[in-house]
Design a protein around this motif. Structure first.
Motif, short mmCIF file in Angstrom:
data_model
loop_
_atom_site.label_atom_id
_atom_site.label_comp_id
_atom_site.label_asym_id
_atom_site.label_seq_id
_atom_site.Cartn_x
_atom_site.Cartn_y
_atom_site.Cartn_z
N ARG A 255 3.39 0.31 -12.50
CA ARG A 255 3.53 1.57 -11.77
C ARG A 255 3.39 2.72 -12.75
O ARG A 255 3.69 2.60 -13.94
N TRP B 246 -1.39 5.18 -4.22
CA TRP B 246 -2.57 4.33 -4.34
C TRP B 246 -2.32 2.89 -3.87
O TRP B 246 -3.27 2.10 -3.78
N GLN B 247 -1.07 2.55 -3.55
CA GLN B 247 -0.79 1.18 -3.12
C GLN B 247 -1.66 0.75 -1.93
O GLN B 247 -2.25 -0.34 -1.96
N PRO B 248 -1.79 1.57 -0.89
CA PRO B 248 -2.61 1.13 0.25
C PRO B 248 -4.10 1.05 -0.05
O PRO B 248 -4.86 0.45 0.71
N ARG B 249 -4.54 1.66 -1.13
CA ARG B 249 -5.97 1.69 -1.46
C ARG B 249 -6.37 0.60 -2.44
O ARG B 249 -7.56 0.44 -2.74
N VAL C 39 1.58 -8.01 -4.46
CA VAL C 39 0.37 -7.25 -4.75
C VAL C 39 -0.68 -8.15 -5.40
O VAL C 39 -1.87 -8.11 -5.05
N ASP D 223 2.48 5.24 -6.22
CA ASP D 223 2.79 4.81 -4.85
C ASP D 223 1.68 5.17 -3.87
O ASP D 223 1.37 4.39 -2.96
N GLN E 291 7.75 -7.91 -5.08
CA GLN E 291 6.70 -6.99 -4.68
C GLN E 291 5.48 -7.07 -5.59
O GLN E 291 4.34 -7.03 -5.12
N GLU F 108 -6.55 -2.68 -2.45
CA GLU F 108 -7.46 -3.74 -2.04
C GLU F 108 -8.90 -3.24 -1.95
O GLU F 108 -9.83 -3.97 -2.31
N ARG G 290 -2.32 -10.24 -2.87
CA ARG G 290 -3.32 -9.48 -2.12
C ARG G 290 -4.61 -9.34 -2.90
O ARG G 290 -5.72 -9.46 -2.35
N THR H 135 -8.35 -10.80 -1.99
CA THR H 135 -9.55 -9.95 -1.96
C THR H 135 -10.66 -10.52 -2.83
O THR H 135 -11.83 -10.53 -2.43
#
Length: 338
Positions: free
Chosen positions: A141, A112-115, A27, A110, A23, A117, A30, A34
């Motif tokens: 983390r 903030w993971q989707p934010r 990240v 956790d 994982q 990028e 990703r 970006t």
């Protein structure tokens, strides 16, 4: 850890290292996607940077932490990244340095993971504009989101805050008061005016301006992170002088009062001291290069025992912000406020 072996040190450009499964590496991939060509030679345990013979290395580290430097209800994830990168690179501007390399360390809850990028996009925009490259960093983390950026540059003549001498002019870039005004509005549950919000959320490091000031022989310089009055106090203390400032000459932003211009932190404009003989050539070059506003706001005097380090004429108190004088929950402007 995602750090780099610098290709320039080896004499040929290398591609980023292949990374294994997991994982954390997902990240990192990703983030690499970006940042694209901004992030080079990522994958080793440490960065290897090319040596320089044309100047001195200038290095700084700066942190941006949720609930201390911003709240997610105020600014977007993209703006969080933009602001963090600008604040870190501003330290290079304050030394008159060229920006070369950036390392980015994240602490990511956790939520903030989707934010992440979007945060990376904001960082990348400022790093690209600065002409620098991302050469490594770290992921961890944690319970509170934070970014720590290490910035590395080079300066032929690094300018410290300790060289001001009596007779020097005091100059400042830009317009002041916006970030403090925005923060005050948010703390009162109000929406700030657009200009003030933009100055808080999307500052730009004054790298070209810092290099021009250094090239024209400024004697001392620093960036405005604690507020103009407080930062001039730091310069005065380091140089052993007194600053006499004319409040009528302050470049207040739209609808900003003198007190807001004096106290607003996290401006990331530059304040410098200039020998009078150097001012005409500096101003001519500045205007020719269209580097934005540059205002003379005061002068440097010798300091007698017992005199305040900063004196503001026209009856305005010389005040600023001390990072360690207030509790965390109050959230005052300043790069390291606590």
């Amino acid at each position: 850890m995602f750090t780099s072996h610098n290709a320039a040190a080896a004499g040929a450009l290398r591609h980023n290292q292949a990374m294994g499964q997991g994982q954390e590496f997902d990240v990192i991939r990703r983030l690499m996607h970006t940042w694209g060509d901004l992030a080079t030679d990522i994958g080793d345990d440490a960065a290897v940077l090319p040596s320089r013979t044309d100047g001195l290395r200038v290095v700084s580290t700066d942190a941006c932490v949720e609930h201390v430097h911003f709240r997610s209800a105020w600014i977007s994830p993209d703006e969080v990244g933009h602001r963090a990168a600008a604040a870190a690179l501003s330290d290079l501007a304050a030394m008159g340095a060229v920006a070369e390399f950036v390392l980015v360390a994240f602490v990511v809850p956790d939520a903030w993971q989707p934010r992440l990028e979007a945060v990376a996009q904001g960082i990348g925009r400022v790093v690209r504009a600065a002409g620098a490259r991302i050469v490594g960093g770290n992921l961890s983390r944690g319970d509170t989101f934070g970014i720590t950026l290490t910035v590395i540059g080079c300066a032929a003549r690094p300018v410290s805050r300790a060289g001001a001498t009596p007779g020097d002019l005091v100059v400042v870039t830009g317009q002041l008061g916006g970030p403090g005004q925005a923060l005050a509005a948010w703390m009162q549950g109000q929406a700030p005016r657009e200009w003030a919000r933009t100055r808080f959320a999307q500052p730009w490091p004054r790298l070209a301006q810092g290099q021009r000031l250094a090239a024209h022989g400024v004697t001392a310089m620093l960036d405005l992170s604690d507020g103009l009055a407080a930062d001039l106090g730091h310069l005065a203390a380091a140089s052993g002088v007194r600053v006499v400032m004319d409040s009528a000459a302050l470049p207040c932003g739209p609808d900003c009062a003198v007190g807001e211009a004096l106290g607003s932190g996290e401006e990331y404009e530059l304040v410098a001291t200039v020998p009078p003989a150097a001012w005409p050539a500096l101003k001519a070059a500045w205007d020719a290069e269209q580097l934005g506003p540059l205002h003379v706001i005061g002068r440097i005097e010798g300091k007698a025992p017992g005199e305040p380090p900063v004196m503001v004429t026209s009856g305005t108190d010389a005040t600023g912000f001390d990072h360690f004088a207030r509790p965390v929950v109050e959230m005052r402007p300043g790069k390291g406020e606590l």
